[in-house]
Enzyme design. Structure first.
Site, PDB file in Angstrom:
ATOM      1  N   CYS A  93      -0.471  -6.499   1.169  1.00  0.00           N
ATOM      2  CA  CYS A  93      -0.928  -6.528  -0.226  1.00  0.00           C
ATOM      3  C   CYS A  93      -2.214  -7.328  -0.310  1.00  0.00           C
ATOM      4  O   CYS A  93      -2.324  -8.402   0.273  1.00  0.00           O
ATOM      5  CB  CYS A  93       0.146  -7.178  -1.098  1.00  0.00           C
ATOM      6  SG  CYS A  93      -0.295  -7.260  -2.849  1.00  0.00           S
ATOM      7  N   LEU A  94      -3.188  -6.805  -1.050  1.00  0.00           N
ATOM      8  CA  LEU A  94      -4.459  -7.516  -1.214  1.00  0.00           C
ATOM      9  C   LEU A  94      -4.260  -8.865  -1.896  1.00  0.00           C
ATOM     10  O   LEU A  94      -5.096  -9.763  -1.750  1.00  0.00           O
ATOM     11  CB  LEU A  94      -5.430  -6.659  -2.038  1.00  0.00           C
ATOM     12  CG  LEU A  94      -5.834  -5.323  -1.409  1.00  0.00           C
ATOM     13  CD1 LEU A  94      -6.704  -4.529  -2.382  1.00  0.00           C
ATOM     14  CD2 LEU A  94      -6.546  -5.541  -0.086  1.00  0.00           C
ATOM     15  N   GLN A 126      -3.901  -6.882 -10.488  1.00  0.00           N
ATOM     16  CA  GLN A 126      -4.500  -7.478  -9.287  1.00  0.00           C
ATOM     17  C   GLN A 126      -5.963  -7.839  -9.488  1.00  0.00           C
ATOM     18  O   GLN A 126      -6.536  -8.567  -8.665  1.00  0.00           O
ATOM     19  CB  GLN A 126      -4.362  -6.529  -8.093  1.00  0.00           C
ATOM     20  CG  GLN A 126      -2.926  -6.402  -7.596  1.00  0.00           C
ATOM     21  CD  GLN A 126      -2.878  -5.621  -6.312  1.00  0.00           C
ATOM     22  OE1 GLN A 126      -2.851  -4.395  -6.338  1.00  0.00           O
ATOM     23  NE2 GLN A 126      -2.902  -6.301  -5.184  1.00  0.00           N
ATOM     24  N   GLY A 174      -4.322   0.940  -2.377  1.00  0.00           N
ATOM     25  CA  GLY A 174      -3.791   1.001  -3.731  1.00  0.00           C
ATOM     26  C   GLY A 174      -4.125  -0.290  -4.447  1.00  0.00           C
ATOM     27  O   GLY A 174      -4.350  -1.327  -3.805  1.00  0.00           O
ATOM     28  N   HIS A 206       4.084  -3.792  -8.848  1.00  0.00           N
ATOM     29  CA  HIS A 206       3.067  -4.717  -9.384  1.00  0.00           C
ATOM     30  C   HIS A 206       3.072  -4.688 -10.915  1.00  0.00           C
ATOM     31  O   HIS A 206       3.018  -5.730 -11.573  1.00  0.00           O
ATOM     32  CB  HIS A 206       1.667  -4.320  -8.914  1.00  0.00           C
ATOM     33  CG  HIS A 206       1.242  -4.960  -7.632  1.00  0.00           C
ATOM     34  ND1 HIS A 206       1.261  -6.320  -7.408  1.00  0.00           N
ATOM     35  CD2 HIS A 206       0.762  -4.417  -6.486  1.00  0.00           C
ATOM     36  CE1 HIS A 206       0.814  -6.584  -6.195  1.00  0.00           C
ATOM     37  NE2 HIS A 206       0.511  -5.453  -5.604  1.00  0.00           N
ATOM     38  N   HIS A 255       5.129   0.306  -4.279  1.00  0.00           N
ATOM     39  CA  HIS A 255       4.448  -0.992  -4.267  1.00  0.00           C
ATOM     40  C   HIS A 255       3.631  -1.213  -5.546  1.00  0.00           C
ATOM     41  O   HIS A 255       3.684  -2.281  -6.163  1.00  0.00           O
ATOM     42  CB  HIS A 255       3.544  -1.044  -3.020  1.00  0.00           C
ATOM     43  CG  HIS A 255       2.787  -2.306  -2.821  1.00  0.00           C
ATOM     44  ND1 HIS A 255       3.029  -3.172  -1.763  1.00  0.00           N
ATOM     45  CD2 HIS A 255       1.765  -2.861  -3.522  1.00  0.00           C
ATOM     46  CE1 HIS A 255       2.202  -4.201  -1.850  1.00  0.00           C
ATOM     47  NE2 HIS A 255       1.408  -4.041  -2.898  1.00  0.00           N
ATOM     48  N   GLU A 256       2.880  -0.173  -5.957  1.00  0.00           N
ATOM     49  CA  GLU A 256       2.008  -0.337  -7.132  1.00  0.00           C
ATOM     50  C   GLU A 256       2.807  -0.369  -8.433  1.00  0.00           C
ATOM     51  O   GLU A 256       2.460  -1.118  -9.363  1.00  0.00           O
ATOM     52  CB  GLU A 256       0.954   0.772  -7.172  1.00  0.00           C
ATOM     53  CG  GLU A 256       0.045   0.857  -5.944  1.00  0.00           C
ATOM     54  CD  GLU A 256      -0.576  -0.463  -5.539  1.00  0.00           C
ATOM     55  OE1 GLU A 256      -0.784  -1.337  -6.406  1.00  0.00           O
ATOM     56  OE2 GLU A 256      -0.818  -0.652  -4.334  1.00  0.00           O
TER      57      GLU A 256
END
Ligand SMILES: [Zn+2]
Length: 182
Positions: free
Chosen positions: A111-112, A66, A61, A157, A153-154
């Site tokens: 998480c990236l 990001q 995702g 963000h 999670h997204e």
């Protein structure tokens, strides 16, 4: 509608360019994103770049901030608790959770933007996101398992929250240090 990336024809991200992933600490990750108002070629290009960036980083995702873009849109490619795959881009998503007391699941989350570290993070076991696709058509995604975790999670963000912000301060500091960010 979610599309199957294994189907014939162009895959999401094929025409996009992978951009660098922004890391925890950059202000764009800690500020709520601006809702999208134009469903145009620029948005379509952004979504392509987001898919390309997510796949290049082996993520499941990715939210627009990001890659440093202040726009309320995320992409995902992940499986639910039954292994069914969803590939989707959601614009202006609204997260809907079951009313409390809701069933929680604890599982590894990463998480990236906090690279290389994972930790047990409690989340609602089921989640729904309603929003628009990049053409402006309504979309609704119901998720369990990893998909439910990803939807939460997204959306976090896009509200300016990184998952480690939900963890105890001591855990967060340790994880940021392990990721080389503090
Ligand atoms: Zn993330």
């Amino acid at each position: 509608m979610p599309t199957d990336r294994t189907a014939a024809g162009p895959n999401p991200g094929d025409t996009g360019t992978a951009r660098p992933i922004v890391h925890y600490g950059e202000p764009v990750l800690h500020t709520p994103c601006t809702p999208v108002t134009a469903f145009d070629a620029a948005l379509a290009a952004l979504v392509e770049d987001m898919f390309a960036s997510m796949y290049a980083a082996n993520g499941v995702g990715l939210a627009a901030n990001q890659i440093g873009v202040d726009a309320r849109v995320f992409v995902l490619d992940c499986e639910d608790a039954d292994g069914a795959r969803t590939v989707a881009a959601v614009v202006n998503p609204v997260l809907i959770l079951p009313p409390p007391p809701r069933e929680l699941m604890v599982g590894d989350e990463g998480c990236l933007s906090v690279p290389g570290v994972f930790t047990d993070t409690p989340r609602a076991a089921t989640a729904v996101v309603e929003g628009l696709d990049p053409d402006g058509h309504p979309v609704r995604i119901e998720g369990t398992g990893t998909l439910a975790r990803c939807l939460q999670h997204e959306t976090d963000h896009l509200d300016g929250t990184v998952y480690v912000d939900r963890l105890p301060a001591k855990t967060r500091k340790k994880m940021l240090a392990e990721a080389g960010l503090r």
